[in-house]
Write an enzyme that holds these catalytic residues in place. Structure first.
Site, PDB file in Angstrom:
ATOM      1  N   GLY A  19      -0.871   2.791   9.578  1.00 48.78           N
ATOM      2  CA  GLY A  19      -0.197   2.890  10.870  1.00 48.78           C
ATOM      3  C   GLY A  19      -1.069   2.561  12.075  1.00 48.78           C
ATOM      4  O   GLY A  19      -0.658   2.804  13.212  1.00 48.78           O
ATOM      5  N   MET A  74      -9.589   7.587  -0.786  1.00 49.39           N
ATOM      6  CA  MET A  74     -10.458   8.043   0.307  1.00 49.39           C
ATOM      7  C   MET A  74     -11.003   9.431  -0.024  1.00 49.39           C
ATOM      8  O   MET A  74     -10.274  10.272  -0.562  1.00 49.39           O
ATOM      9  CB  MET A  74      -9.667   8.119   1.615  1.00 49.39           C
ATOM     10  CG  MET A  74      -8.920   6.841   1.957  1.00 49.39           C
ATOM     11  SD  MET A  74      -8.155   6.935   3.574  1.00 49.39           S
ATOM     12  CE  MET A  74      -7.142   5.452   3.561  1.00 49.39           C
ATOM     13  N   MET A  76     -11.213  -5.912   6.337  1.00 54.90           N
ATOM     14  CA  MET A  76     -10.440  -4.859   7.006  1.00 54.90           C
ATOM     15  C   MET A  76     -10.095  -5.318   8.415  1.00 54.90           C
ATOM     16  O   MET A  76     -10.972  -5.756   9.175  1.00 54.90           O
ATOM     17  CB  MET A  76     -11.240  -3.550   7.072  1.00 54.90           C
ATOM     18  CG  MET A  76     -11.470  -2.861   5.741  1.00 54.90           C
ATOM     19  SD  MET A  76      -9.970  -2.544   4.786  1.00 54.90           S
ATOM     20  CE  MET A  76      -9.043  -1.474   5.886  1.00 54.90           C
ATOM     21  N   GLY A 113      -9.131   4.345   6.886  1.00 52.22           N
ATOM     22  CA  GLY A 113      -8.926   5.794   6.943  1.00 52.22           C
ATOM     23  C   GLY A 113      -7.462   6.198   7.005  1.00 52.22           C
ATOM     24  O   GLY A 113      -7.084   7.205   6.438  1.00 52.22           O
ATOM     25  N   PHE A 114      -6.667   5.384   7.684  1.00 45.16           N
ATOM     26  CA  PHE A 114      -5.272   5.775   7.895  1.00 45.16           C
ATOM     27  C   PHE A 114      -4.384   4.540   7.920  1.00 45.16           C
ATOM     28  O   PHE A 114      -4.830   3.465   8.351  1.00 45.16           O
ATOM     29  CB  PHE A 114      -5.113   6.511   9.235  1.00 45.16           C
ATOM     30  CG  PHE A 114      -6.007   7.712   9.345  1.00 45.16           C
ATOM     31  CD1 PHE A 114      -5.603   8.942   8.834  1.00 45.16           C
ATOM     32  CD2 PHE A 114      -7.280   7.599   9.906  1.00 45.16           C
ATOM     33  CE1 PHE A 114      -6.454  10.050   8.908  1.00 45.16           C
ATOM     34  CE2 PHE A 114      -8.126   8.698   9.975  1.00 45.16           C
ATOM     35  CZ  PHE A 114      -7.713   9.923   9.479  1.00 45.16           C
ATOM     36  N   ASP A 124      -6.289  -6.274   5.295  1.00 42.21           N
ATOM     37  CA  ASP A 124      -5.717  -4.928   5.157  1.00 42.21           C
ATOM     38  C   ASP A 124      -5.844  -4.186   6.479  1.00 42.21           C
ATOM     39  O   ASP A 124      -6.956  -3.995   6.986  1.00 42.21           O
ATOM     40  CB  ASP A 124      -6.507  -4.206   4.052  1.00 42.21           C
ATOM     41  CG  ASP A 124      -6.002  -2.808   3.747  1.00 42.21           C
ATOM     42  OD1 ASP A 124      -4.936  -2.426   4.262  1.00 42.21           O
ATOM     43  OD2 ASP A 124      -6.684  -2.099   2.976  1.00 42.21           O
ATOM     44  N   GLY A 125      -4.699  -3.785   7.031  1.00 42.74           N
ATOM     45  CA  GLY A 125      -4.705  -2.961   8.241  1.00 42.74           C
ATOM     46  C   GLY A 125      -3.862  -3.557   9.352  1.00 42.74           C
ATOM     47  O   GLY A 125      -4.192  -4.606   9.896  1.00 42.74           O
ATOM     48  N   GLY A 126      -2.746  -2.902   9.644  1.00 41.50           N
ATOM     49  CA  GLY A 126      -1.900  -3.330  10.766  1.00 41.50           C
ATOM     50  C   GLY A 126      -1.193  -4.655  10.539  1.00 41.50           C
ATOM     51  O   GLY A 126      -0.734  -5.286  11.493  1.00 41.50           O
ATOM     52  N   ASP A 154      -5.017   3.268  -1.978  1.00 41.95           N
ATOM     53  CA  ASP A 154      -6.120   3.573  -1.069  1.00 41.95           C
ATOM     54  C   ASP A 154      -6.763   4.896  -1.459  1.00 41.95           C
ATOM     55  O   ASP A 154      -6.158   5.962  -1.287  1.00 41.95           O
ATOM     56  CB  ASP A 154      -5.584   3.659   0.373  1.00 41.95           C
ATOM     57  CG  ASP A 154      -5.278   2.280   0.927  1.00 41.95           C
ATOM     58  OD1 ASP A 154      -6.179   1.437   0.924  1.00 41.95           O
ATOM     59  OD2 ASP A 154      -4.123   2.053   1.352  1.00 41.95           O
ATOM     60  N   HIS A 164      -8.445   0.195  -3.796  1.00 42.90           N
ATOM     61  CA  HIS A 164      -9.383   0.039  -2.683  1.00 42.90           C
ATOM     62  C   HIS A 164     -10.158   1.341  -2.558  1.00 42.90           C
ATOM     63  O   HIS A 164      -9.617   2.355  -2.125  1.00 42.90           O
ATOM     64  CB  HIS A 164      -8.555  -0.275  -1.419  1.00 42.90           C
ATOM     65  CG  HIS A 164      -9.343  -0.370  -0.161  1.00 42.90           C
ATOM     66  ND1 HIS A 164      -8.745  -0.428   1.080  1.00 42.90           N
ATOM     67  CD2 HIS A 164     -10.679  -0.424   0.071  1.00 42.90           C
ATOM     68  CE1 HIS A 164      -9.680  -0.513   2.016  1.00 42.90           C
ATOM     69  NE2 HIS A 164     -10.859  -0.504   1.430  1.00 42.90           N
ATOM     70  N   HIS A 188      -1.087  -1.598  -3.924  1.00 45.46           N
ATOM     71  CA  HIS A 188      -2.405  -1.278  -3.364  1.00 45.46           C
ATOM     72  C   HIS A 188      -2.559   0.233  -3.271  1.00 45.46           C
ATOM     73  O   HIS A 188      -1.698   0.922  -2.713  1.00 45.46           O
ATOM     74  CB  HIS A 188      -2.492  -1.924  -1.978  1.00 45.46           C
ATOM     75  CG  HIS A 188      -3.800  -1.790  -1.272  1.00 45.46           C
ATOM     76  ND1 HIS A 188      -4.838  -2.675  -1.430  1.00 45.46           N
ATOM     77  CD2 HIS A 188      -4.228  -0.888  -0.348  1.00 45.46           C
ATOM     78  CE1 HIS A 188      -5.856  -2.337  -0.640  1.00 45.46           C
ATOM     79  NE2 HIS A 188      -5.511  -1.246   0.022  1.00 45.46           N
ATOM     80  N   MET A 241     -12.591   3.729  -0.899  1.00 48.77           N
ATOM     81  CA  MET A 241     -13.269   4.078   0.355  1.00 48.77           C
ATOM     82  C   MET A 241     -13.960   5.411   0.113  1.00 48.77           C
ATOM     83  O   MET A 241     -13.573   6.459   0.659  1.00 48.77           O
ATOM     84  CB  MET A 241     -12.242   4.169   1.503  1.00 48.77           C
ATOM     85  CG  MET A 241     -11.711   2.811   1.913  1.00 48.77           C
ATOM     86  SD  MET A 241     -10.127   2.924   2.780  1.00 48.77           S
ATOM     87  CE  MET A 241      -9.009   2.966   1.376  1.00 48.77           C
ATOM     88  N   SER A 259       0.842  -1.202   0.000  1.00 50.16           N
ATOM     89  CA  SER A 259       0.000   0.000   0.000  1.00 50.16           C
ATOM     90  C   SER A 259       0.872   1.247   0.000  1.00 50.16           C
ATOM     91  O   SER A 259       1.619   1.497   0.957  1.00 50.16           O
ATOM     92  CB  SER A 259      -0.903   0.006   1.237  1.00 50.16           C
ATOM     93  OG  SER A 259      -1.399   1.322   1.438  1.00 50.16           O
TER      94      SER A 259
END
Ligand code: DX5
Ligand code: ZN
Length: 231
Positions: free
Chosen positions: A144, A36, A136, A141-142, A174-176, A34, A65, A32, A67, A7
């Site tokens: 990190g 938004m 998710m 949204g962010f 996706d995420g962390g 993102d 992706h 990837h 959003m 990403s």
């Protein structure tokens, strides 16, 4: 087969082409992107222009992706810009079949995305019509943010449903995602892993970030045959 999707949300945009090339040389499978809009999620990021820029930098599949509110109004522009995969959220899509069909009609692969608060059953009716499910593991949204471990159960549930209804579909998370949790996520049934921070903000650089994720996935590849023999 496992896929790593890098990403670019955590990339250094003053050096985007160099950052993407480093990730590509290190062996990531997809890029990837993102998107938004400040409405569906609190942040505003990238549009078709960035997808078109990435298309000129790399020939890797571009995994977009969305959003955004009313994604159906923008899908054509993202595909024209070079997107190979378009993933839309289930939460804001009253006519989701039509949107998925439209993505296919324009020659791209279609993904459906669920937020952490959305139950697995919410996507049951669309499973036969998708090429990818994106679960998710943070609230979008962010980059990190921290991985939410309770989602592992949802990954197992959706793995089971996909095995029954659409086993060829990719199960993306996706995420962390990082080298401490990627193995557990793979064990739960995911096959494609999005990572921003763990790749582009790795303290030893992009190549090391990709290598440490891959090394963990290789453990799973070595473990699987033994698990099958013993079972
Ligand atoms: C979050 C985005 C993610 C994000 C992941 O809303 O959808 O793709 O870039 O970032 P990390 O890997 O840092 O959690
Ligand atoms: Zn994403």
């Amino acid at each position: 087969m496992f896929y790593l999707s890098a990403s670019i949300l955590s990339a250094d945009f003053s050096n985007l082409s160099d950052q993407i090339r480093q990730a590509e040389d290190a062996g990531v499978d997809w890029i990837h992107i993102d998107v938004m809009d400040g409405h569906f999620v609190p942040n505003i990021t990238m549009g078709p222009f960035i997808v078109e820029t990435c298309r000129r930098i790399t020939s890797l599949p571009l995994d977009v992706h969305l959003m955004i509110e009313k994604p159906e109004n923008h899908i054509q522009s993202f595909i024209n810009a070079g997107a190979n995969w378009i993933s839309i959220h289930i939460e804001n899509n009253p006519n989701v079949h039509r949107t998925l069909q439209f993505i296919h009609s324009q020659g791209a692969h279609a993904g459906i995305v669920l937020n952490p608060g959305t139950p697995a059953q919410a996507i049951d009716a669309v499973l036969p019509f998708i090429d990818l499910v994106l679960i998710m593991t943070v609230n979008p949204g962010f980059s990190g943010q921290s991985f939410i471990p309770q989602i592992l159960n949802k990954i197992r549930l959706i793995r089971k449903s996909l095995d029954q209804t659409n086993p060829k579909a990719i199960l993306q998370v996706d995420g962390g995602i990082n080298s401490d949790n990627i193995l557990a996520v793979a064990e739960a049934g995911a096959t494609c892993f999005v990572a921003a921070t763990a790749i582009f903000k790795h303290p030893e650089g992009i190549v090391q970030g990709v290598n440490s994720l891959r090394q963990q996935l290789q453990k799973k590849m070595r473990l699987s045959p033994q698990i099958q023999e013993g079972s």
